[in-house]
Design a protein around this motif. Sequence first.
Motif, PDB file in Angstrom:
ATOM      1  N   TYR A  49       0.795  -1.225   0.000  1.00  0.00           N
ATOM      2  CA  TYR A  49       0.000   0.000   0.000  1.00  0.00           C
ATOM      3  C   TYR A  49       0.827   1.275   0.000  1.00  0.00           C
ATOM      4  O   TYR A  49       0.388   2.300  -0.502  1.00  0.00           O
ATOM      5  CB  TYR A  49      -0.967  -0.019   1.195  1.00  0.00           C
ATOM      6  CG  TYR A  49      -1.947  -1.167   1.083  1.00  0.00           C
ATOM      7  CD1 TYR A  49      -2.751  -1.302  -0.046  1.00  0.00           C
ATOM      8  CD2 TYR A  49      -2.041  -2.140   2.068  1.00  0.00           C
ATOM      9  CE1 TYR A  49      -3.632  -2.351  -0.172  1.00  0.00           C
ATOM     10  CE2 TYR A  49      -2.922  -3.202   1.942  1.00  0.00           C
ATOM     11  CZ  TYR A  49      -3.717  -3.306   0.821  1.00  0.00           C
ATOM     12  OH  TYR A  49      -4.582  -4.368   0.688  1.00  0.00           O
ATOM     13  N   GLU A  50       2.015   1.233   0.548  1.00  0.00           N
ATOM     14  CA  GLU A  50       2.888   2.406   0.532  1.00  0.00           C
ATOM     15  C   GLU A  50       3.863   2.275  -0.628  1.00  0.00           C
ATOM     16  O   GLU A  50       4.699   1.367  -0.655  1.00  0.00           O
ATOM     17  CB  GLU A  50       3.653   2.538   1.848  1.00  0.00           C
ATOM     18  CG  GLU A  50       4.560   3.760   1.901  1.00  0.00           C
ATOM     19  CD  GLU A  50       5.375   3.838   3.168  1.00  0.00           C
ATOM     20  OE1 GLU A  50       6.387   4.568   3.173  1.00  0.00           O
ATOM     21  OE2 GLU A  50       5.020   3.161   4.160  1.00  0.00           O
TER      22      GLU A  50
ATOM     23  N   LEU B 104      -5.328  -1.186  -5.589  1.00  0.00           N
ATOM     24  CA  LEU B 104      -4.703  -0.947  -4.293  1.00  0.00           C
ATOM     25  C   LEU B 104      -5.499   0.055  -3.475  1.00  0.00           C
ATOM     26  O   LEU B 104      -5.659  -0.112  -2.248  1.00  0.00           O
ATOM     27  CB  LEU B 104      -3.266  -0.461  -4.489  1.00  0.00           C
ATOM     28  CG  LEU B 104      -2.275  -1.514  -4.987  1.00  0.00           C
ATOM     29  CD1 LEU B 104      -0.943  -0.871  -5.340  1.00  0.00           C
ATOM     30  CD2 LEU B 104      -2.079  -2.607  -3.950  1.00  0.00           C
ATOM     31  N   GLU B 105      -6.015   1.081  -4.118  1.00  0.00           N
ATOM     32  CA  GLU B 105      -6.837   2.060  -3.401  1.00  0.00           C
ATOM     33  C   GLU B 105      -8.101   1.407  -2.858  1.00  0.00           C
ATOM     34  O   GLU B 105      -8.507   1.655  -1.719  1.00  0.00           O
ATOM     35  CB  GLU B 105      -7.190   3.215  -4.347  1.00  0.00           C
ATOM     36  CG  GLU B 105      -7.998   4.320  -3.677  1.00  0.00           C
ATOM     37  CD  GLU B 105      -8.288   5.486  -4.613  1.00  0.00           C
ATOM     38  OE1 GLU B 105      -9.019   6.400  -4.193  1.00  0.00           O
ATOM     39  OE2 GLU B 105      -7.787   5.477  -5.753  1.00  0.00           O
TER      40      GLU B 105
ATOM     41  N   LYS C 269      -7.162  -1.068   0.062  1.00  0.00           N
ATOM     42  CA  LYS C 269      -6.843  -0.323   1.280  1.00  0.00           C
ATOM     43  C   LYS C 269      -8.122   0.201   1.926  1.00  0.00           C
ATOM     44  O   LYS C 269      -8.264   0.180   3.164  1.00  0.00           O
ATOM     45  CB  LYS C 269      -5.904   0.843   0.953  1.00  0.00           C
ATOM     46  CG  LYS C 269      -5.490   1.702   2.157  1.00  0.00           C
ATOM     47  CD  LYS C 269      -4.753   0.915   3.209  1.00  0.00           C
ATOM     48  CE  LYS C 269      -4.006   1.804   4.201  1.00  0.00           C
ATOM     49  NZ  LYS C 269      -4.852   2.814   4.851  1.00  0.00           N
TER      50      LYS C 269
ATOM     51  N   ALA D 134      -9.665  -2.686   3.765  1.00  0.00           N
ATOM     52  CA  ALA D 134      -8.948  -2.971   5.012  1.00  0.00           C
ATOM     53  C   ALA D 134      -9.300  -1.939   6.082  1.00  0.00           C
ATOM     54  O   ALA D 134      -9.526  -2.288   7.255  1.00  0.00           O
ATOM     55  CB  ALA D 134      -7.447  -2.985   4.763  1.00  0.00           C
ATOM     56  N   ASP D 135      -9.336  -0.670   5.696  1.00  0.00           N
ATOM     57  CA  ASP D 135      -9.709   0.383   6.641  1.00  0.00           C
ATOM     58  C   ASP D 135     -11.140   0.190   7.137  1.00  0.00           C
ATOM     59  O   ASP D 135     -11.433   0.420   8.321  1.00  0.00           O
ATOM     60  CB  ASP D 135      -9.569   1.755   5.981  1.00  0.00           C
ATOM     61  CG  ASP D 135      -8.119   2.158   5.760  1.00  0.00           C
ATOM     62  OD1 ASP D 135      -7.235   1.628   6.458  1.00  0.00           O
ATOM     63  OD2 ASP D 135      -7.875   3.010   4.885  1.00  0.00           O
TER      64      ASP D 135
ATOM     65  N   SER E   8     -11.154  -2.589   9.788  1.00  0.00           N
ATOM     66  CA  SER E   8     -10.513  -2.121  11.013  1.00  0.00           C
ATOM     67  C   SER E   8     -11.413  -1.151  11.777  1.00  0.00           C
ATOM     68  O   SER E   8     -11.587  -1.273  13.002  1.00  0.00           O
ATOM     69  CB  SER E   8      -9.179  -1.455  10.679  1.00  0.00           C
ATOM     70  OG  SER E   8      -8.554  -0.973  11.841  1.00  0.00           O
TER      71      SER E   8
ATOM     72  N   VAL F 170      -4.478  -2.970  10.243  1.00  0.00           N
ATOM     73  CA  VAL F 170      -4.503  -2.818   8.794  1.00  0.00           C
ATOM     74  C   VAL F 170      -3.166  -3.299   8.231  1.00  0.00           C
ATOM     75  O   VAL F 170      -2.103  -2.818   8.640  1.00  0.00           O
ATOM     76  CB  VAL F 170      -4.753  -1.354   8.391  1.00  0.00           C
ATOM     77  CG1 VAL F 170      -4.616  -1.175   6.879  1.00  0.00           C
ATOM     78  CG2 VAL F 170      -6.142  -0.912   8.853  1.00  0.00           C
TER      79      VAL F 170
ATOM     80  N   GLU G  22       0.108  -3.962   5.853  1.00  0.00           N
ATOM     81  CA  GLU G  22       0.935  -3.106   5.009  1.00  0.00           C
ATOM     82  C   GLU G  22       0.899  -3.565   3.555  1.00  0.00           C
ATOM     83  O   GLU G  22       1.269  -2.817   2.646  1.00  0.00           O
ATOM     84  CB  GLU G  22       2.382  -3.120   5.523  1.00  0.00           C
ATOM     85  CG  GLU G  22       2.517  -2.568   6.929  1.00  0.00           C
ATOM     86  CD  GLU G  22       3.886  -2.816   7.551  1.00  0.00           C
ATOM     87  OE1 GLU G  22       4.192  -2.187   8.577  1.00  0.00           O
ATOM     88  OE2 GLU G  22       4.649  -3.648   7.013  1.00  0.00           O
ATOM     89  N   ALA G  23       0.450  -4.802   3.341  1.00  0.00           N
ATOM     90  CA  ALA G  23       0.386  -5.386   2.001  1.00  0.00           C
ATOM     91  C   ALA G  23      -0.595  -6.555   2.029  1.00  0.00           C
ATOM     92  O   ALA G  23      -1.039  -6.972   3.103  1.00  0.00           O
ATOM     93  CB  ALA G  23       1.758  -5.864   1.546  1.00  0.00           C
TER      94      ALA G  23
ATOM     95  N   TYR H  65      -4.174  -8.655   0.418  1.00  0.00           N
ATOM     96  CA  TYR H  65      -5.602  -8.414   0.662  1.00  0.00           C
ATOM     97  C   TYR H  65      -6.118  -9.391   1.716  1.00  0.00           C
ATOM     98  O   TYR H  65      -7.254  -9.826   1.675  1.00  0.00           O
ATOM     99  CB  TYR H  65      -6.417  -8.505  -0.637  1.00  0.00           C
ATOM    100  CG  TYR H  65      -6.136  -9.693  -1.527  1.00  0.00           C
ATOM    101  CD1 TYR H  65      -6.583 -10.970  -1.202  1.00  0.00           C
ATOM    102  CD2 TYR H  65      -5.452  -9.531  -2.733  1.00  0.00           C
ATOM    103  CE1 TYR H  65      -6.356 -12.043  -2.026  1.00  0.00           C
ATOM    104  CE2 TYR H  65      -5.216 -10.603  -3.572  1.00  0.00           C
ATOM    105  CZ  TYR H  65      -5.676 -11.860  -3.221  1.00  0.00           C
ATOM    106  OH  TYR H  65      -5.452 -12.938  -4.045  1.00  0.00           O
TER     107      TYR H  65
END
Length: 392
Positions: A208-209, A293-294, A297, A300-301, A304, A318, A320-321, A323
Motif C-alpha cells: 500500500y505504501e 490498491l486504493e 486499502k 482494510a480500513d 478495522s 490494517v 501493510e500489504a 488483501y
Amino acid sequence: MVSRFDEIIERRQTGAVKWDSRKEVFGTEDVLPLWVADMDFACPPEVVDAIVKKAQHPVYGYPKQPVELFEAIQGWLKRRFDAEVPKEWLGTIPGVVPGIRMAVETFTKPGDKIVIQTPVYPPFYSSVEDLGRHLIKNPLKENDGYYTMDFEDLERKIDAKTKMLILCHPHNPIGRVWTKEELMQLAEICRKHGVIIVSDEIHSDLVYEKGAHTPFYTLPEELSQQSISFIAGSKTFNLAGLFSSIVISNNTKILDEFKSTSAKFGLNSINLFGLEAMIAAYTHGDTWLDELLEYLKGNADYISNFLKTRIPEIKMRVPEATYLGWLDFRALNLSGQALRDFVIKEARLGLNDGDSFGVEGQGFQRINFACPRSILEEAMERLEAAVKKLQS
C-alpha cells in the motif's frame, strides 16, 4: 463514486474452489467465502482480451517463451520497484509453491534443516516436510498485532545442518512488508552461516505504501547472491488458475541449478494462456493495479474501523500489504474448534483457521477482503450479530 471493483460477479458453479468447495470445507454452503486467496474481481480487460485473442487461434500447441514476456517483466520491475533486472536473472515456473518445492529439492537434501518464520502460509510447512527435510520454526514476535523478526532466536537455531530459510515477503498472513534494514540483517545472518534464502514475493505488487517493498534480489550483491526469489501475477491480477510464475536470482549458478532440477521434474514450461496473460498484465496493468490498491486499502480500513467501533472484542491491524486480514479473536476466549464453529455456524463466514498457519495462529482467523465492499459489509454485519448473540 462507483468503482469497477464494486461489481458483483457470480462465481458459484464455475468450478471456483473459493465458492464451490464450501460444503466440503465448511460443512455448509450457507457461508460467505472469504478464505482462498484469489479475488472476486474481474481481471484487467487487457488480460481478458489477450487470452480471448489467443483462444481464437484453434491450435493450442507447445508454446515457446517469447522475448516479449521477459521484456514485460523487466519493464514492470523497473517501473514498480526501480529494479534493473537482466534477462539472465529470470526463469519461469508453473506456480510459486512448485517453485519453492523445486528450490528445496535443488539446494537441500533429506535430513537438512529449513527455517520458516511462523505463523506463515501453510504450504511452507508441507514444502519442507513432504520432501523429508527437517522443519525449524523461527516464530515472529508479536506486539499488539504488529510482528517483527526474532533474529536472536534465528541465530540460536541455525547449525551446520541448516541449509535454507523460506522467507514470506511480504508476509502472509500478517501483512508485514519487511524493511530493507530487516532484510539486510536477515541476509547477513544467513550469509554468515551459508544458508540460502528462498524469497516468496508473490504479494510484492500488493503493497500500500509506494516504494515500501524491497525486492530481495536488489540488496547488495554480497547479501543477495545466496538467494532465489519468486513473483507472479496470480495475486496481483487474479490469474491464479493460469499457474504461471517467474523465478529471479542474480546468482547464475543458483538459477542454472534451479532450472536444471525443474527440467528434470517437467516444470520448466508454463501455460500457453499464462504467457499471454502475464505479457498483457505486466505491460498494461499499472493503472488497473493502482485503482485496485486504493480499493483494497479502503476495504482494510473499513474492517478495522468497523471492528474498533462495533466489535472491539475482535481486532485487526490494517496490513501493510496483501488483501488478507489477520483477525484476532482471542478476547472471545474460544478454543480452536469452538472458534471455528462460531465463525461458520453463528457468523456464517468461511475464513481460514489461524492455527493452520501454525500454533502461533491459535485464536486468529484470516479474512480475504478482495471482494466488493457490499459483500464485506454483509460479512461484518454477520460477525457483529454473532458476537452479540454470544455475549447475550
